[in-house]
Design a protein around this motif. Structure first.
Motif: not given
Length: 286
Positions: A38-56
């Motif tokens: 996630a931090p690397q994709i944020a760095k390479c794209t310049g975008r905010k990145v969300y990581t999300v836990d699915a239900r269960n």
């Protein structure tokens, strides 16, 4: 349902005014799987990145209601709750199925789509197969964790316990040896360790008609289907991908199994970031 999540921002003030990236994990996993990605994709794209836990899974609520369509509805509600009109979706396995389902149902909400090692074929209820074997192995392994050890020791115990399962895949075996145990979704309650997932609900999902899904629609946006050439899902053999995603590119990672982002993290980040940035030059491999 209010899903748990983390936000990763580009370094400094580099965040662009662009749709964010949502990273969705596979079954039995959690948002911790994207700890380094996630931090690397944020760095390479310049975008905010969300990581999300699915239900269960992870720290999100548990529920007996669990289907691919429900997971897509959860994702849709997550976007609405956080005032995200459009997003670039990146999903592994179950997360990939969630992402492509939303793309077909509500294409206006998906700017770009990346699916890691997941096909569009219908699943049949089963008592066997790799995922059921893994659930049984997890149930057995957590029962063997000594109750008086700390969390990191318990997680390392699990890695050692499950390592023989990976012996048939050298690349996966190397990834397991270098695996950061802190990413394992394990928790301790009442003096005992347990997997941070609702294994009973997942087993019901896998062994009943809940796993069946009627996939319909067409997504005309750009999509990238990443797969391991040694994966049991055989993404390159699925004709429905181009039927539903006519602008799809299939990209095989030679020698990789189902866990592409674990086995080839640097290349995964580069290919996904290049795709999201719109300047990739990826050749389809069929």
């Amino acid at each position: 349902m209010e899903l748990k999540y983390d936000i990763h921002l580009p370094p400094g003030d580099r965040e662009e005014n662009l749709p964010p990236v949502i990273l969705l994990h596979g079954m039995l996993d959690s948002r911790k799987t994207w700890k380094y990605i996630a931090p690397q994709i944020a760095k390479c794209t310049g975008r905010k990145v969300y990581t999300v836990d699915a239900r269960n899974h992870g720290e999100s609520p548990w529920s007996d209601e669990f289907t691919f369509d429900i997971l897509a509805d959860d994702l849709d509600n997550f976007l609405n709750y956080h005032n995200i009109p459009r997003a670039a979706l990146v999903g592994h396995s179950m997360g990939g199925r969630t992402s492509l389902t939303l793309a077909l149902k509500k294409p206006e909400k998906v700017e770009k789509l990346v699916v890691e090692d997941m096909h569009l074929r219908d699943f049949r209820p089963t008592q066997r197969g790799p995922i059921m074997n893994l659930i049984k192995l997890l149930q057995e392994s957590v029962e063997h964790i000594p109750p008086d050890v700390d969390e990191l020791t318990a997680k390392r115990f699990l890695v050692d316990f499950m390592e023989p399962m990976l012996s048939s895949n050298n690349r996966a075996n190397v990834a397991a040896k270098n695996f950061d145990a802190s990413m394992i979704p394990l928790k301790k309650e009442n003096g005992r360790y347990s997997w941070q997932a609702n294994l009973n609900a997942l087993e019901q999902f896998l062994t009943t008609d809940r796993i069946r899904q009627d996939i319909r629609g067409v997504y005309l946006g750009d999509s990238l289907f990443i797969y391991g050439t040694k994966s049991f899902f055989k993404i390159d053999k699925d004709p429905r991908i181009l039927e539903c995603f006519p602008r799809a590119t299939k990209l095989g990672f030679e020698g990789a199994s189902h866990l592409v982002h674990f086995e080839h993290p640097k290349r995964f980040v580069k290919d996904v970031s290049d795709f999201i940035n719109g300047y990739h030059n990826i050749k389809s491999k069929y």
